[in-house]
Motif scaffolding. Structure first.
Motif, PDB file in Angstrom:
ATOM      1  N   UNK A  16       0.763  -1.070  -0.021  1.00 34.44           N
ATOM      2  CA  UNK A  16       0.037  -0.046   0.113  1.00 34.44           C
ATOM      3  C   UNK A  16       0.885   1.099   0.077  1.00 34.44           C
ATOM      4  N   UNK A  17       0.414   2.364  -0.981  1.00 38.85           N
ATOM      5  CA  UNK A  17       0.913   3.496  -0.667  1.00 38.85           C
ATOM      6  C   UNK A  17       0.072   4.605  -0.811  1.00 38.85           C
ATOM      7  N   UNK A  18       0.320   5.839  -0.315  1.00 35.46           N
ATOM      8  CA  UNK A  18      -0.266   6.962  -0.332  1.00 35.46           C
ATOM      9  C   UNK A  18       0.021   7.367  -1.736  1.00 35.46           C
ATOM     10  N   UNK A  19      -0.945   8.365  -2.241  1.00 34.06           N
ATOM     11  CA  UNK A  19      -0.838   8.809  -3.469  1.00 34.06           C
ATOM     12  C   UNK A  19      -1.324   7.863  -4.666  1.00 34.06           C
ATOM     13  N   UNK A  20      -0.932   7.944  -5.792  1.00 32.17           N
ATOM     14  CA  UNK A  20      -1.262   7.272  -7.047  1.00 32.17           C
ATOM     15  C   UNK A  20      -0.740   5.927  -6.840  1.00 32.17           C
ATOM     16  N   UNK A  21      -1.053   5.131  -8.126  1.00 32.48           N
ATOM     17  CA  UNK A  21      -0.627   3.917  -8.404  1.00 32.48           C
ATOM     18  C   UNK A  21       1.005   4.023  -8.455  1.00 32.48           C
ATOM     19  N   UNK A  22       1.554   2.846  -8.399  1.00 30.61           N
ATOM     20  CA  UNK A  22       2.967   2.974  -8.902  1.00 30.61           C
ATOM     21  C   UNK A  22       3.468   1.524  -9.236  1.00 30.61           C
ATOM     22  N   UNK A  23       4.406   1.417  -9.989  1.00 27.80           N
ATOM     23  CA  UNK A  23       4.839   0.140 -10.344  1.00 27.80           C
ATOM     24  C   UNK A  23       6.187  -0.142  -9.645  1.00 27.80           C
ATOM     25  N   UNK A  24       6.530   0.853  -8.849  1.00 29.71           N
ATOM     26  CA  UNK A  24       7.999   1.009  -8.124  1.00 29.71           C
ATOM     27  C   UNK A  24       7.744   0.206  -6.658  1.00 29.71           C
ATOM     28  N   UNK A  25       8.286  -0.861  -6.439  1.00 32.42           N
ATOM     29  CA  UNK A  25       8.439  -1.390  -5.141  1.00 32.42           C
ATOM     30  C   UNK A  25       8.839  -0.461  -3.889  1.00 32.42           C
ATOM     31  N   UNK A  26       9.780   0.342  -4.137  1.00 29.54           N
ATOM     32  CA  UNK A  26      10.496   1.196  -3.264  1.00 29.54           C
ATOM     33  C   UNK A  26       9.481   2.395  -2.999  1.00 29.54           C
ATOM     34  N   UNK A  27       8.457   2.480  -3.865  1.00 22.88           N
ATOM     35  CA  UNK A  27       7.503   3.641  -3.633  1.00 22.88           C
ATOM     36  C   UNK A  27       6.312   3.199  -2.388  1.00 22.88           C
ATOM     37  N   UNK A  28       6.210   1.968  -2.185  1.00 24.97           N
ATOM     38  CA  UNK A  28       5.243   1.576  -1.330  1.00 24.97           C
ATOM     39  C   UNK A  28       5.658   1.376   0.147  1.00 24.97           C
ATOM     40  N   UNK A  29       4.628   1.922   1.041  1.00 29.15           N
ATOM     41  CA  UNK A  29       5.120   1.896   2.421  1.00 29.15           C
ATOM     42  C   UNK A  29       4.701   0.909   3.199  1.00 29.15           C
ATOM     43  N   UNK A  30       3.678   0.192   2.958  1.00 28.88           N
ATOM     44  CA  UNK A  30       3.232  -0.905   3.757  1.00 28.88           C
ATOM     45  C   UNK A  30       3.432  -2.154   3.025  1.00 28.88           C
ATOM     46  N   UNK A  31       3.885  -3.587   3.637  1.00 24.67           N
ATOM     47  CA  UNK A  31       3.623  -4.446   2.852  1.00 24.67           C
ATOM     48  C   UNK A  31       3.131  -5.635   3.793  1.00 24.67           C
ATOM     49  N   UNK A  32       2.542  -6.562   2.966  1.00 24.09           N
ATOM     50  CA  UNK A  32       2.248  -7.725   3.908  1.00 24.09           C
ATOM     51  C   UNK A  32       3.283  -8.833   3.872  1.00 24.09           C
ATOM     52  N   UNK A  33       3.172 -10.007   4.342  1.00 24.08           N
ATOM     53  CA  UNK A  33       3.823 -11.011   4.665  1.00 24.08           C
ATOM     54  C   UNK A  33       4.072 -11.972   3.452  1.00 24.08           C
ATOM     55  N   UNK A  34       3.280 -12.132   2.424  1.00 28.01           N
ATOM     56  CA  UNK A  34       3.192 -12.876   1.388  1.00 28.01           C
ATOM     57  C   UNK A  34       2.553 -14.150   1.661  1.00 28.01           C
ATOM     58  N   UNK A  35       2.163 -14.568   0.231  1.00 27.32           N
ATOM     59  CA  UNK A  35       1.352 -16.016   0.220  1.00 27.32           C
ATOM     60  C   UNK A  35       2.083 -16.439  -0.969  1.00 27.32           C
ATOM     61  N   UNK A  36       2.506 -17.843  -0.751  1.00 23.29           N
ATOM     62  CA  UNK A  36       3.278 -18.643  -1.637  1.00 23.29           C
ATOM     63  C   UNK A  36       2.266 -19.180  -2.738  1.00 23.29           C
TER      64      UNK A  36
END
Length: 123
Positions: free
Chosen positions: A98-118
């Motif tokens: 999740x990130x504030x602002x508009x959509x982005x394709x850049x991972x570094x621009x996202x603030x919050x991350x989940x733990x992932x699902x395989x």
């Protein structure tokens, strides 16, 4: 603060489909653009899809374009990723972000991350 929890991964045969879900805790889910990324063993994390706050704008990586759909339900604080015609090369851990602002394709621009699902696709 936003906490993200992914679900829906698993083992599927090539050609099958999966629907991944990512549910957010906290308020103001609708104020965040959301993205899906994936990371295969030995590879860097890569962009998969992104969706705007209201859900009207979406963008996909070429690798999944035409066989994937990202969507969101702001009333349920959830974003989804449907992937059809799965291929072995889709095997990876899938993360939502999740990130504030508009959509982005850049991972570094996202603030919050989940733990992932395989997701594992067998040939």
């Amino acid at each position: 603060q936003v906490q993200l929890v992914e679900s829906g991964g698993g083992l599927v045969q090539a050609g099958g489909s999966l629907r991944l879900s990512c549910t957010a805790s906290g308020r103001s889910f609708s104020s965040y653009a959301m993205g899906w990324f994936r990371q295969a063993p030995g590879k860097e994390r890569e962009f998969v899809a992104t969706i705007s706050k209201g859900g009207s704008i979406t963008y996909y990586a070429d690798s999944v374009k035409g066989r994937s759909t990202i969507s969101r339900d702001n009333a349920k604080n959830t974003v989804y990723l449907q992937i059809n015609s799965l291929k072995p090369e889709d095997t990876a851990v899938y993360y939502c972000a999740a990130r504030n602002g508009g959509s982005s394709t850049t991972a570094q621009s996202y603030y919050y991350w989940g733990q992932g699902t395989q997701v594992t696709v067998s040939s």
